[in-house]
Scaffold this motif. Structure first.
Motif, PDB file in Angstrom:
ATOM      1  N   GLU A  72      49.789  42.056  39.737  1.00  0.00           N
ATOM      2  CA  GLU A  72      49.332  40.713  40.051  1.00  0.00           C
ATOM      3  C   GLU A  72      49.964  40.147  41.321  1.00  0.00           C
ATOM      4  N   GLU A  73      51.060  40.759  41.803  1.00  0.00           N
ATOM      5  CA  GLU A  73      51.672  40.285  43.044  1.00  0.00           C
ATOM      6  C   GLU A  73      50.950  40.811  44.283  1.00  0.00           C
ATOM      7  N   GLY A  74      50.059  41.793  44.091  1.00  0.00           N
ATOM      8  CA  GLY A  74      49.237  42.234  45.201  1.00  0.00           C
ATOM      9  C   GLY A  74      49.745  43.449  45.937  1.00  0.00           C
ATOM     10  N   TRP A  75      48.939  43.882  46.899  1.00  0.00           N
ATOM     11  CA  TRP A  75      49.230  45.152  47.560  1.00  0.00           C
ATOM     12  C   TRP A  75      50.347  45.078  48.591  1.00  0.00           C
ATOM     13  N   ASP A  76      50.582  43.922  49.201  1.00  0.00           N
ATOM     14  CA  ASP A  76      51.672  43.848  50.179  1.00  0.00           C
ATOM     15  C   ASP A  76      53.028  43.950  49.488  1.00  0.00           C
ATOM     16  N   VAL A  77      53.181  43.276  48.350  1.00  0.00           N
ATOM     17  CA  VAL A  77      54.413  43.388  47.578  1.00  0.00           C
ATOM     18  C   VAL A  77      54.564  44.806  47.026  1.00  0.00           C
ATOM     19  N   LEU A  78      53.460  45.384  46.536  1.00  0.00           N
ATOM     20  CA  LEU A  78      53.512  46.748  46.004  1.00  0.00           C
ATOM     21  C   LEU A  78      54.006  47.713  47.067  1.00  0.00           C
TER      22      LEU A  78
ATOM     23  N   PRO B 126      43.112  43.526  55.139  1.00  0.00           N
ATOM     24  CA  PRO B 126      43.426  42.135  54.797  1.00  0.00           C
ATOM     25  C   PRO B 126      44.747  42.009  54.051  1.00  0.00           C
ATOM     26  N   ALA B 127      45.430  40.908  54.272  1.00  0.00           N
ATOM     27  CA  ALA B 127      46.640  40.588  53.500  1.00  0.00           C
ATOM     28  C   ALA B 127      46.241  40.113  52.104  1.00  0.00           C
ATOM     29  N   TRP B 128      47.109  40.387  51.142  1.00  0.00           N
ATOM     30  CA  TRP B 128      46.840  39.930  49.779  1.00  0.00           C
ATOM     31  C   TRP B 128      46.717  38.409  49.729  1.00  0.00           C
ATOM     32  N   ASP B 129      47.561  37.732  50.464  1.00  0.00           N
ATOM     33  CA  ASP B 129      47.544  36.271  50.426  1.00  0.00           C
ATOM     34  C   ASP B 129      46.268  35.691  51.013  1.00  0.00           C
ATOM     35  N   ASP B 130      45.551  36.478  51.800  1.00  0.00           N
ATOM     36  CA  ASP B 130      44.307  36.000  52.402  1.00  0.00           C
ATOM     37  C   ASP B 130      43.086  36.262  51.521  1.00  0.00           C
ATOM     38  N   MET B 131      43.270  36.951  50.411  1.00  0.00           N
ATOM     39  CA  MET B 131      42.149  37.225  49.522  1.00  0.00           C
ATOM     40  C   MET B 131      41.840  35.994  48.673  1.00  0.00           C
ATOM     41  N   PRO B 132      40.566  35.782  48.312  1.00  0.00           N
ATOM     42  CA  PRO B 132      40.210  34.613  47.490  1.00  0.00           C
ATOM     43  C   PRO B 132      40.928  34.644  46.141  1.00  0.00           C
ATOM     44  N   ALA B 133      41.437  33.514  45.745  1.00  0.00           N
ATOM     45  CA  ALA B 133      42.206  33.438  44.496  1.00  0.00           C
ATOM     46  C   ALA B 133      41.385  33.861  43.289  1.00  0.00           C
ATOM     47  N   ASP B 134      40.093  33.479  43.263  1.00  0.00           N
ATOM     48  CA  ASP B 134      39.281  33.805  42.090  1.00  0.00           C
ATOM     49  C   ASP B 134      38.906  35.285  42.033  1.00  0.00           C
TER      50      ASP B 134
ATOM     51  N   LYS C 106      41.247  37.701  42.774  1.00  0.00           N
ATOM     52  CA  LYS C 106      42.473  38.475  42.556  1.00  0.00           C
ATOM     53  C   LYS C 106      42.575  39.120  41.168  1.00  0.00           C
ATOM     54  N   PRO C 107      42.102  38.470  40.093  1.00  0.00           N
ATOM     55  CA  PRO C 107      42.143  39.184  38.800  1.00  0.00           C
ATOM     56  C   PRO C 107      41.340  40.481  38.809  1.00  0.00           C
ATOM     57  N   VAL C 108      40.205  40.496  39.504  1.00  0.00           N
ATOM     58  CA  VAL C 108      39.399  41.713  39.621  1.00  0.00           C
ATOM     59  C   VAL C 108      40.150  42.755  40.437  1.00  0.00           C
ATOM     60  N   LEU C 109      40.748  42.313  41.554  1.00  0.00           N
ATOM     61  CA  LEU C 109      41.490  43.240  42.402  1.00  0.00           C
ATOM     62  C   LEU C 109      42.655  43.870  41.634  1.00  0.00           C
ATOM     63  N   ALA C 110      43.378  43.065  40.873  1.00  0.00           N
ATOM     64  CA  ALA C 110      44.492  43.596  40.085  1.00  0.00           C
ATOM     65  C   ALA C 110      43.992  44.600  39.051  1.00  0.00           C
ATOM     66  N   ARG C 111      42.854  44.300  38.417  1.00  0.00           N
ATOM     67  CA  ARG C 111      42.306  45.220  37.424  1.00  0.00           C
ATOM     68  C   ARG C 111      41.905  46.548  38.069  1.00  0.00           C
ATOM     69  N   GLN C 112      41.396  46.489  39.299  1.00  0.00           N
ATOM     70  CA  GLN C 112      41.045  47.729  39.999  1.00  0.00           C
ATOM     71  C   GLN C 112      42.250  48.668  40.091  1.00  0.00           C
ATOM     72  N   MET C 113      43.396  48.111  40.423  1.00  0.00           N
ATOM     73  CA  MET C 113      44.590  48.936  40.573  1.00  0.00           C
ATOM     74  C   MET C 113      45.108  49.408  39.226  1.00  0.00           C
ATOM     75  N   GLU C 114      44.982  48.579  38.185  1.00  0.00           N
ATOM     76  CA  GLU C 114      45.366  49.023  36.846  1.00  0.00           C
ATOM     77  C   GLU C 114      44.549  50.240  36.424  1.00  0.00           C
TER      78      GLU C 114
ATOM     79  N   THR D 151      31.651  37.593  43.807  1.00  0.00           N
ATOM     80  CA  THR D 151      32.862  37.394  43.015  1.00  0.00           C
ATOM     81  C   THR D 151      32.515  37.060  41.570  1.00  0.00           C
ATOM     82  N   GLU D 152      31.520  36.231  41.389  1.00  0.00           N
ATOM     83  CA  GLU D 152      31.087  35.876  40.030  1.00  0.00           C
ATOM     84  C   GLU D 152      30.625  37.116  39.269  1.00  0.00           C
ATOM     85  N   PHE D 153      29.874  37.989  39.941  1.00  0.00           N
ATOM     86  CA  PHE D 153      29.411  39.216  39.290  1.00  0.00           C
ATOM     87  C   PHE D 153      30.602  40.100  38.926  1.00  0.00           C
TER      88      PHE D 153
END
Length: 773
Positions: free
Chosen positions: A254-260, A288-296, A298-306, A371-373
């Motif tokens: 959940e902290e994103g790819w830059d922290v990872l 793109p930086a993680w902080d620049d990604m849309p907040a809504d 990010k849960p999808v992005l985190a799930r992708q990495m999981e 994003t909604e999809f």
């Protein structure tokens, strides 16, 4: 000279076998020299240097760690940055252009370095080992067969069983659906042994087959060494894995790819897989930086990495089952194991946002996944309902500490892959690392030296070119052995570089997810010194003379190994006539018969044009049911089938919409001609059309398809006649038990004259090929 000539009897020939002078030497079975080890090569797919826990990554790989504790890690082992090239180089011991594999097979041209045709004077290592008495088998991915030869008619001389492997079980192509793969046993198409609902995943199936094969070899011929090539195709997209694996990583990203990336870098130093003075390279503006990604989002992005992390852990587990089977047979110490964690860097082909169905990206329609999809599908990622890929940022993080990713052959992010070598009977070091530079072409000569076998001068009557790699055996046995691989070029689609005695000169020509391709004259070269482990400090301005020297050396190597002419063309390479490669199917008509399974490359293209499908069938008295013909599957495709007696047509638009057209009444019993006509709306790509169904020339139903897929149905599913062998293209039947209940005499596809394919851009055509590998 291989095959080894038969011994010829010279001596007295007697009349009676009872004569005491009757003497013939006993028949002996061919075996390699005493002490020749078993050999296991494990090659994983699309994995960055920093992904595996064995090299500091977040993905738990205990089997890799266990092998490393009993063997050595190679910290400067390199691939080519792309799938087919790495595999052909590995299997032949030659540079990828030298064996015709400058890019993926789908982009072959008539130029020797890009033909996808392996020269006969460069026999693969499996052939050499087989002809010296090894048992040989390949399991998993084969992406070295020219596209015009991937069909039931072959020829099969570049399939695994024509390349020295006595047995093959796996898939032919760039990627496979982990739940619904298109499998071959040797050269025969076969079905998976069970369904996803019954727990099927491809990597487990491959491990089952590998375990069965190696047990059989040692049970029947315990004195005969084996060569096994286990290349499961994981963790290439689609990222498919059962939830019990991915759920282990819930909340970890959940902290994103830059922290990872920072976390990976710190662990790598703790493990000693990079030196203390190594620097973490900067993230490029294209990523793109993680902080620049849309907040809504990010849960999808985190799930992708999981999902991805679980996929890699499951893959490592299945590799462990193969390792354990060898250990249970008591021969692991005598087995030379190469565990190569990736055929290139992590894949950045999933777009900056990632995707639920990567076919939307292949078709140039990523915008339909809003994003909604994506949020609505978050629980379906990794399941049979998805065909997912993670975002570019994750790929970059998993290539830490290096610059760039897969396809970018200029920088270590694309070409440096963590590798483990384990052979207790062959060298003493345990749990150590090796820092010498090596390349995938060094595997074959290492095997030959370990087995006490010479590189052959003749194979099957053809004089052989020398191997181009060097043996790593001295390095494996002695940490202080001098570096022997002192020069190596790199090139993929214009991204190129040269390594020479610690120095590297590189130029990135294009970015995979942007598909930019400037003139070669505009490429900017960079220079990195021997003490710069991660290529963090460009010395081009400080040392132009050294840069010029290395640029000249790159050109020398490029001429030597058929790298030139450089070829970053797109539209020309997609036109077989312009590219100079054969094509299996021509014209506007194609006749197919029951039981045939052919890839999308071998079927006339029905997209963006009017077309018809006609079949002559015999319907039993019990009525019609099941598939007449289908192409693609649940992630996109179409199917003509009978359901509850009636003829039906279903078009699956990326699995998002299913357009079903049904006949008004059942097909009568007996011999009948059924037909589907698709009248394309026209006025561009991906438009809809009107569907009309016919029995014996009489219209019996009609309906609409509102939108279609313009460029590709699937990366791996075939066109099947008489049953749907992959994921079901219609929700009205399942993945099994869908065979046609009657007899299919023939099926014919006819194309209209209203094609709009010319509107597909060169960029989009190129994108299809480069993401299907």
């Amino acid at each position: 000279m291989l095959p080894i000539p038969d011994p010829q009897h010279v001596g007295l020939t007697t009349y009676d076998a009872r004569d005491p002078n009757t003497k013939y030497p006993p028949i002996t079975m061919l075996r390699p020299p005493a002490g020749a080890p078993n050999v296991l090569i494990v090659l994983l797919d699309d994995i960055g240097f920093g992904a595996s826990s064995a090299f500091g990554g977040p993905c738990n790989t205990p089997v890799a760690e266990r092998l490393a504790s009993g063997g050595v890690k190679l910290n400067r082992f390199h691939t080519t940055a792309l799938c087919s090239p790495t595999r052909q180089a590995l299997l032949t011991g030659r540079n990828h252009h030298s064996v015709g594999m400058g890019a993926v097979t789908e982009l072959a041209t008539s130029a020797p370095g890009n033909s996808s045709v392996r020269p006969k004077n460069k026999a693969p290592i499996a052939e050499t080992l087989k002809l010296n008495g090894y048992s040989t088998a390949q399991f998993g991915k084969c992406h070295e067969v020219p596209v015009w030869e991937v069909s039931p008619v072959g020829p099969f001389d570049q399939w695994p069983t024509g390349s020295g492997f006595e047995y093959f079980y796996g898939f032919v192509g760039g990627e496979a659906n982990q739940y619904y793969p298109g499998l071959y046993e040797c050269t025969t198409a076969v079905e998976p042994p069970k369904t996803p609902e019954e727990g099927y995943t491809l990597t487990e199936d491959l491990a089952d087959r590998a375990v069965t094969w190696v047990r059989q070899q040692k049970a029947l011929t315990p004195d005969k060494p084996f060569f096994m090539y286990f290349a499961p195709g994981a963790t290439h997209a689609p990222h498919h894995v059962p939830k019990q694996w991915s759920d282990k990583y819930t909340g970890k990203f959940e902290e994103g790819w830059d922290v990872l990336r920072e976390q990976i870098f710190a662990r790598q130093k703790e493990l000693g897989v990079i030196p203390e003075n190594a620097e973490l390279t900067k993230r490029h503006a294209e990523i793109p930086a993680w902080d620049d990604m849309p907040a809504d989002l990010k849960p999808v992005l985190a799930r992708q990495m999981e999902i991805y992390a679980g996929f890699l852990e499951q893959t490592d587990h299945e590799v462990g089952r193969v390792i354990d089977a060898i250990g249970d047979l008591g021969v692991l110490d005598d087995t030379l194991v190469f565990y190569i964690i990736g055929d290139n860097g992590a894949s950045a082909e999933g777009t900056p946002n990632g995707c639920f169905n990567e076919m939307t990206t292949f078709n140039g329609l990523p915008g339909i996944e809003t994003t909604e999809f994506l949020l609505s599908k978050i629980d379906d990622f990794g399941t049979p309902r998805a065909y997912n890929h993670y975002a570019v940022g994750w790929a970059h993080a998993l290539c830490a500490p290096y610059q760039w990713t897969k396809q970018i052959a200029s920088h270590w992010g694309g070409t440096r892959n963590g590798t483990i070598v384990h052979w207790p009977a062959g060298f003493d070091d345990k749990g150590k690392t090796r820092d010498q530079f090596h390349h995938v072409i060094d595997i074959a000569p290492t095997i030959l030296e370990a087995a006490g076998l010479p590189a052959p001068t003749f194979v099957n009557g053809i004089q052989q070119a020398p191997l181009e790699g060097v043996s790593m055996l001295a390095m494996l046995r002695d940490n202080d052995a001098p570096e022997t691989h002192d020069v190596q070029y790199f090139e993929i689609m214009g991204n190129r570089g040269i390594y020479h005695q610690g120095w590297t000169a590189v130029t990135k020509h294009r970015t995979p997810w942007l598909q930019d391709a400037p003139p070669f004259a505009n490429d900017i070269w960079e220079l990195y010194g021997p003490d710069d482990w991660t290529q963090a400090h460009n010395l081009a301005k400080e040392n132009p003379d050294k840069l010029s020297e290395l640029q000249r050396l790159w050109l020398i190597e490029a001429v030597k190994y058929n790298v030139v002419p450089l070829d970053d063309r797109s539209v020309e390479r997609f036109n077989p006539d312009m590219a100079g490669r054969p094509q299996l199917i021509r014209g506007n008509h194609q006749l197919l018969f029951a039981g045939m399974r052919v890839s999308e490359n071998c079927v006339v293209n029905v997209k963006n044009k009017s077309h018809s499908v006609t079949a002559n069938v015999v319907v039993p008295e019990t009525g019609a049911n099941g598939v007449v013909i289908t192409q693609g599957g649940s992630v996109g495709g179409w199917t003509l089938y009978a359901h509850e007696g009636k003829l039906k047509y279903c078009y699956s638009f990326f699995g998002i919409d299913y357009y079903i057209v049904a006949a008004e009444h059942p097909i009568p019993a007996g011999n009948h001609q059924v037909r589907m006509e698709f009248a394309y709306d026209g006025d561009g790509l991906a438009k809809g059309g009107t569907v009309t169904l016919y029995y014996d020339g009489k219209a019996v139903g009609n309906g609409r398809v509102d939108r279609t897929q313009p460029m590709a149905f699937s990366a791996d599913e075939a066109c099947d006649v008489g049953a749907d062998s992959g994921s079901p293209a219609s929700p009205e039947y399942g993945p099994t038990g869908n065979a046609f209940s009657g007899v299919i005499d023939w099926v014919q596809i006819d194309l209209g004259e209203d094609s709009h394919d010319h509107l597909i851009t060169a960029k989009d055509r190129f994108n299809i090929a480069m993401t299907k590998q």
